[in-house]
Scaffold this active site. Structure first.
Site, short mmCIF file in Angstrom:
data_model
loop_
_atom_site.label_atom_id
_atom_site.label_comp_id
_atom_site.label_asym_id
_atom_site.label_seq_id
_atom_site.Cartn_x
_atom_site.Cartn_y
_atom_site.Cartn_z
N ALA A 265 -2.58 22.40 -92.82
CA ALA A 265 -1.08 21.83 -93.11
C ALA A 265 -0.29 22.23 -92.17
O ALA A 265 -0.60 23.28 -91.25
CB ALA A 265 -0.46 22.29 -94.50
N LYS A 266 0.75 21.58 -91.68
CA LYS A 266 1.69 21.81 -90.63
C LYS A 266 3.24 21.36 -90.95
O LYS A 266 3.07 20.14 -91.40
CB LYS A 266 1.02 21.41 -89.09
CG LYS A 266 2.02 21.95 -88.18
CD LYS A 266 2.11 23.74 -88.09
CE LYS A 266 0.68 24.12 -87.65
NZ LYS A 266 0.88 25.80 -87.29
N GLY A 267 4.28 21.79 -90.54
CA GLY A 267 5.44 21.11 -90.61
C GLY A 267 6.23 21.52 -89.38
O GLY A 267 6.22 22.42 -88.57
#
Length: 853
Positions: A265-267
């Site tokens: 995941a990455k934000g």
């Protein structure tokens, strides 16, 4: 407000002021106030619309809404200002997708077609308003109306815009737009949870889910590659394409997370207001993510209030520190605790009650395992003999600083970060080690703090803002450069090209691309001026403690030219694994705290008491993965056909794009087959990681994680002290199945290599679950862990290690195949293990005796 500002505000609604006056009697009516009358040269506007414009002006004056080009929608479509803000959020998201049209075109389209604008808002309400979403007839009618208007588009661009907007609204699974804050008011920010696969335009990488948060202060996106996923949230400086940035990082995180439980995941978020601090922007972003995430209370999954959920239960949201947010873990956890989110301070790893990666040095220590193995396979012991290094980063940084203290034999001849360039052409290894240690221990140090008396003759430290930098004869000789002076950018390129033993990347940015790539392919415009091609590298080994220092194609180019390199997602995976272990420990122990079985103080004591055990487990896991790449690379030419077939399987079953992943094209594979060459280490790393992801997903869809044969994988995952004190908490872990499946997949691929499982499937028509069970039988019969350790100790010569372990690997593959062919469905695995263990171990004993003789 100044009269000029009022005029501009009215013009935003399409109203042109022609007259203004203040009647003399206004003071009698309002006391100290003043009445203003305005006249507009425009067609008559219905009173209801005038009322909406008045409400919008009030919202703007009170700071509830920022007037911009979307204000025109209030007048043209006759919608309230909040709905105009909703459409702005939708268009802002679409601007981040590959739609390829400027935002102004989207605004103009909605303004010129008020019927479509109103229909979109009606569809949004019909699908997501909790008071009306149960009305299926209304939902279908609203969707049909929008679909009909899409078909009525008269131009290609208009059609693309309408389809994109329609698809977005249809892809929204949840929104906080109907939620209320603590004062019972609508929230000042909007968040959407999106099924990315349903968008009209998509990149090559499609997330499993994403959440988009929009407000006047901040915008951001959180992308997940699976239902259980984790990754960092970064403060981005790429306002125009932060989603593209996050997509690339999520893809990298997905392969990096292969040996751990969560998917990648990455934000990324950007700050839209100069008056908003990074901490406040982060707070709003986190709040938007949590608004759309389920909670778990007393074992029950609870959806957010006043929220329609078009998806199932979704309660796992874990974040991590990243660029610009390294000190925000406690802030994130505070928000989670205040909301009584079930993960508590496991929401963001590495906070005050978690593991400090810099104190542990875990990321650098994991990457150094790759560096040490690269040199060992070249016949060099970097703990005993000196070697030259250039690096990216500074000693105050976690990865760079810890890495440059892992051997006293380092001769660091050059390094740079965003502030300085450091050069020491003939360093004394002991003196420079002590000085690096001092800088590491000095908070917020930079290369500018380096004691220049400790630098060898001709060296120095220069700011990157310098106009030119003089190059001494010693520097010119060390870097193999002829000029007497050069600019900072040119000098950095020269450092990257330096003829040294090791290039150690502990910084941020992409500095090396492939010869066939452009700077656009690197997706890092900031470092365009200092980037070089892989063919220009003259180091022997690259250690990637930092992310994305080289493009994947650059790694392959370097490896094909004889350089030793793995990949960033292999080298720096230890940090990710440590965070995952911390989160999973906290999940189990917090359940005990809530049940009254543990105190919060005892929980923290347990966490810190097993820190060394966590480090040992994580480093062992990293070493096993690195060794697996070495074994596959040692036989790369012989294994090429198997790897080619695996690439096809991953493409068919996992949906990977070989070219996008940096794997060879069909033509290149054919060329290598003719020449007898195989895959490079960076390419094998991709196969290794993607195979683990696929195998884990297939095991989760089977009954293998629930089989008693694999129950010990759960307890073996956790530190022994935690298992001994809280066995029931471990047994009831919410991620029990995921932990077991991940452990099996990790060992399977590491021990028998990427491609073997698919080969068995092709030859025998078996499933991944059946291969896992057969392997477990063989593992138990052979006491494979002990046999493997024995193989590791057969020789101190790394050149002899691979053949020794290949003997074991071939034995395991042969016996697994034999077990699958002679499978006895009626016999339990334990019975079969007990039946053969004694005889097989006698044979192994005879083999040992013969080897000794």
């Amino acid at each position: 407000m100044l009269l000029a500002d009022l005029s501009t505000m009215f013009e935003s609604f399409g109203l042109r002021m022609t007259a203004h006056r203040s009647p003399e009697f206004s003071d009698l009516l309002l006391g100290t106030g003043v009445v203003h009358e305005f006249e507009f040269g425009h067609l008559p506007i219905p009173d209801p619309v005038l009322a909406l414009i008045a409400e919008a002006c009030t919202a703007h004056a009170t700071g509830a809404w920022r007037i911009d080009g979307y204000a025109r929608l209030v007048a043209t479509a006759g919608i309230p200002w909040r709905e105009a803000g909703l459409l702005r959020a939708i268009c802002r998201f679409l601007k981040q997708t590959p739609l390829g049209l400027p935002e102004s075109s989207l605004v103009e389209s909605l303004t010129q077609h008020p019927d479509f604008t109103r229909a979109v808002v009606s569809l949004f309400r019909a699908r997501l308003d909790p008071s009306t979403s149960h009305d299926l007839v209304r939902r279908e009618a609203a969707d049909m109306t929008v679909a009909m208007l899409v078909e009525q588009a008269e131009t290609l661009d208009e059609d693309r815009i309408r389809r994109a907007v329609h698809a977005f609204v249809s892809a929204v699974l949840r929104t906080n737009w109907f939620q209320l804050d603590a004062e019972g008011q609508a929230k000042s920010y909007i968040a959407f949870k999106i099924d990315s696969s349903r968008l009209a335009t998509n990149d090559a990488t499609v997330p499993f889910r994403e959440i988009f948060v929009h407000s006047d202060e901040v915008e951001g996106v959180h992308l997940r590659n699976g239902a259980v996923a984790r990754g960092g949230l970064r403060w981005s400086d790429r306002c125009e394409d932060f989603r593209t940035e996050a997509l690339g990082l999520m893809k990298t995180q997905s392969v990096k997370n292969a040996p751990i439980v969560p998917a990648g995941a990455k934000g990324a978020f950007v700050i839209r207001s100069t008056e908003t601090s990074a901490a406040e922007a982060y707070r709003i972003f986190i709040a938007g993510l949590l608004d759309l995430t389920d909670n778990i209370v007393d074992g029950w999954v609870l959806h957010p209030a006043r929220t329609v959920c078009h998806d199932g239960a979704d309660s796992y949201l874990v974040v991590a520190a990243d660029k610009g947010t390294a000190n925000f873990s406690d802030l994130a956890n505070t928000i989670a605790v205040q909301r009584n989110f079930w993960l508590g301070d496991a929401f963001a790893s590495g906070g005050s009650a978690g593991y400090s990666h810099k104190a542990m040095g875990i990321t650098a220590r994991g990457a150094w395992l790759s560096v040490r193995r690269h040199f060992a396979e070249a016949g060099r012991d970097i703990d005993a003999e000196e070697f030259t290094v250039v690096g990216i980063g500074d000693m105050s940084g976690d990865v760079f600083g810890n890495g440059m203290l892992l051997s006293r034999k380092i001769r660091l001849v050059g390094a740079f970060d965003h502030r300085h360039i450091f050069l020491d052409p003939d360093p004394d290894s002991e003196i420079s080690f002590s000085e690096r240690q001092r800088l590491f221990d000095t908070p917020h140090s930079s290369w500018g703090d380096y004691d220049t008396d400790k630098i060898s003759s001709g060296g120095g430290v220069w700011p990157r803002t310098a106009k030119t930098i003089p190059l001494s004869p010693q520097i010119r000789d060390r870097l193999s450069i002829d000029t007497d002076e050069c600019g900072p950018d040119e000098l950095i390129q020269t450092i990257l090209r330096a003829p040294v033993d090791l290039l150690w990347n502990g910084g941020i940015g992409t500095y090396v691309r492939a010869a066939g790539e452009t700077d656009l392919d690197a997706h890092d415009p900031v470092n365009k001026r200092v980037r070089i091609a892989a063919s220009e590298l003259r180091c022997s080994v690259v250690g990637e403690g930092g992310n994305l220092g080289l493009t994947q194609h650059a790694r392959v180019d370097f490896a094909l030219a004889g350089g030793r390199i793995n990949a960033d997602f292999i080298d720096n995976a230890a940090g990710v694994a440590t965070s995952d272990m911390e989160v999973n420990l906290k999940i189990a122990l917090d359940a005990g705290v809530r049940a009254g079985l543990l105190t919060g103080t005892r929980r923290d004591e347990l966490l810190h008491s097993v820190a060394d055990d966590v480090v040992r487990r994580v480093l062992t896991q990293s070493a096993n993965q690195i060794l697996a790449i070495s074994l596959a690379h040692h036989q790369a030419g012989n294994l090429l056909e198997r790897h080619v077939r695996l690439i096809g399987n991953l493409q068919a079953q996992a949906g990977i794009d070989p070219v996008a992943e940096g794997l060879p094209s069909a033509a290149e594979l054919e060329r290598r087959a003719i020449s007898g060459a195989g895959l490079t280490r960076p390419e094998i790393a991709i196969l290794l990681a993607q195979s683990k992801n696929l195998v884990c997903n297939e095991l989760l869809q089977s009954r293998v994680p629930d089989d008693e044969l694999f129950a010990d994988r759960l307890t073996a995952y956790f530190p022994a002290a935690v298992v001994e004190e809280t066995p029931d908490l471990i047994a009831a872990h919410p991620l029990r199945r995921e932990i077991i499946a991940t452990a099996i997949a990790d060992e399977l691929i590491n021990r028998i290599g990427p491609g073997t499982i698919y080969r068995l499937q092709e030859r025998l028509g078996v499933s991944t679950a059946q291969v896992a069970v057969a392997y477990a039988k063989v593992r138990g019969i052979l006491d494979l862990d002990a046999l493997w350790e024995e193989g590791l100790g057969w020789s101190t010569d790394e050149t002899e290690l691979a053949p020794a372990l290949f003997e074991i690997r071939e034995l395991v593959e042969h016996l697994t195949s034999l077990t699958l062919r002679s499978n006895h469905e009626s016999a339990s695995p334990r019975v079969e293990i007990d039946r053969y263990t004694s005889s097989v171990r006698q044979l192994i004993g005879l083999t040992r005796s013969a080897r000794g003789a």
